[in-house]
Design a protein around this motif. Structure first.
Motif, PDB file in Angstrom:
ATOM      1  N   GLU A  70       1.057  -1.249   0.267  1.00 34.41           N
ATOM      2  CA  GLU A  70       0.213  -0.316  -0.142  1.00 34.41           C
ATOM      3  C   GLU A  70       0.626   1.242  -0.386  1.00 34.41           C
ATOM      4  O   GLU A  70       1.989   1.786   0.773  1.00 34.41           O
TER       5      GLU A  70
ATOM      6  N   LYS B 152      -0.158  -6.494  -5.880  1.00 37.36           N
ATOM      7  CA  LYS B 152      -1.144  -5.628  -5.840  1.00 37.36           C
ATOM      8  C   LYS B 152       0.060  -4.327  -5.594  1.00 37.36           C
ATOM      9  O   LYS B 152       0.546  -4.201  -4.326  1.00 37.36           O
TER      10      LYS B 152
ATOM     11  N   ILE C 246      -1.718  -0.732  -3.767  1.00 40.93           N
ATOM     12  CA  ILE C 246      -2.955  -0.213  -3.951  1.00 40.93           C
ATOM     13  C   ILE C 246      -2.410   1.438  -3.568  1.00 40.93           C
ATOM     14  O   ILE C 246      -1.751   1.616  -2.196  1.00 40.93           O
TER      15      ILE C 246
ATOM     16  N   LYS D 150      -4.741  -1.679  -7.599  1.00 39.43           N
ATOM     17  CA  LYS D 150      -6.360  -1.207  -6.845  1.00 39.43           C
ATOM     18  C   LYS D 150      -6.054   0.480  -6.459  1.00 39.43           C
ATOM     19  O   LYS D 150      -4.997   1.035  -6.304  1.00 39.43           O
ATOM     20  N   GLY D 151      -6.969   1.025  -4.812  1.00 32.72           N
ATOM     21  CA  GLY D 151      -7.171   2.021  -5.269  1.00 32.72           C
ATOM     22  C   GLY D 151      -7.823   3.077  -5.145  1.00 32.72           C
ATOM     23  O   GLY D 151      -8.991   2.979  -6.634  1.00 32.72           O
TER      24      GLY D 151
ATOM     25  N   ALA E 245      -7.859   0.578 -10.226  1.00 30.96           N
ATOM     26  CA  ALA E 245      -7.869   1.830  -8.748  1.00 30.96           C
ATOM     27  C   ALA E 245      -9.017   2.399  -9.927  1.00 30.96           C
ATOM     28  O   ALA E 245      -8.729   2.548 -11.615  1.00 30.96           O
TER      29      ALA E 245
END
Length: 261
Positions: free
Chosen positions: A74, A98, A100, A122-123, A149
């Protein structure tokens, strides 16, 4: 074995060692480097601190450094992309892990001239201009990447994979995130690429919505918002495409000179 025989064997061993040393360091011949094949070995990354350190290393001038992700990571709003100062020329292998984005304003890379592959993003990304989840601007190679995302741009150039493509290839990539240009004067919005002036996009798909609020000539499309001199092969888009403008929309591409195959 008598001492004469042992002495003779020692002499032979010394002569062989000298011969190996001379051959190893002869002009025009490579030095022997045990355990090193001469390849720029990838840096393994499994924490956000290591990812930020790698970006800083590249942005500090080591633009050909290679990396491989070994875990999902992340990143927050303090994220500075790889290749923010100059183009990244190395190979970044996501290992199908991933990244994020937690409210960042940029994607993974700023300027790409190397290779990014096997990355899932993602995100949420909210930027001002030239924002793509994998790269802002690319003339390199992007392959086997997926963006889920939401990418929102308040200016020109928005893309699920890359905002702007000036050359190179994008292959076997997909977008399922919502891509939106929320600036009434912003142009060039695409599910895969916002605007592509050159290169080739092959075996890619878009399943996310692509939206532009520009009042006219939006250049908004499922694969490439503004397709100039580019080849698009075996691609599809099933996501909705729309906005405020009445012209320059396309299911696959909008723009004058795309070659569709």
């Amino acid at each position: 074995m008598n001492w004469k025989s042992r002495s003779k064997l020692k002499q032979i061993a010394v002569m062989l060692l000298v011969m190996v040393t001379v051959v190893t360091y002869m002009p025009g011949m490579s030095m022997i480097a045990y355990g090193d094949d001469g390849v720029n070995e990838p840096i393994e990354i499994d924490t956000v601190a290591e990812l930020k350190a790698f970006a800083a290393q590249v942005n500090g001038g080591d633009t050909s450094a290679n990396a491989v992700l070994t875990a999902d990571i992340e990143v927050d709003s303090a994220w500075v992309p790889i290749g923010s100062e100059t183009a990244y020329n190395g190979t970044f292998d996501g290992g199908n892990h991933k990244i994020i984005f937690k409210g960042t304003s940029v994607g993974l890379a700023g300027n790409l001239n190397g290779t990014i592959k096997n990355v899932v993003t993602k995100g949420i990304i909210n930027g001002t201009a030239t924002v793509g989840a994998i790269a802002g601007t690319t003339s390199g190679t992007i392959e086997n990447c997926l963006n889920t995302a939401a990418v929102t741009v308040n200016g020109d150039y928005a893309g699920g994979i890359a905002a702007k493509m000036t050359g190179g290839t994008i292959t076997s990539c997909g977008n399922t995130g919502a891509i939106e240009n929320e600036n009434s004067s912003g142009r060039w919005t695409g599910g895969i690429v916002g605007s592509a002036a050159a290169g080739a996009i092959t075996n890619c798909y878009n399943q996310g919505s692509v939206t532009s609020t520009r009042a006219s000539s939006a250049y908004c499309a499922g694969i490439v918002g503004n397709a100039v001199t580019i080849t698009i092969s075996n691609c599809y888009s099933s996501g909705s495409v729309g906005g405020s403008a009445t012209s320059n929309f396309g299911a696959i591409a909008a723009g004058p000179q795309a070659t569709l195959q």
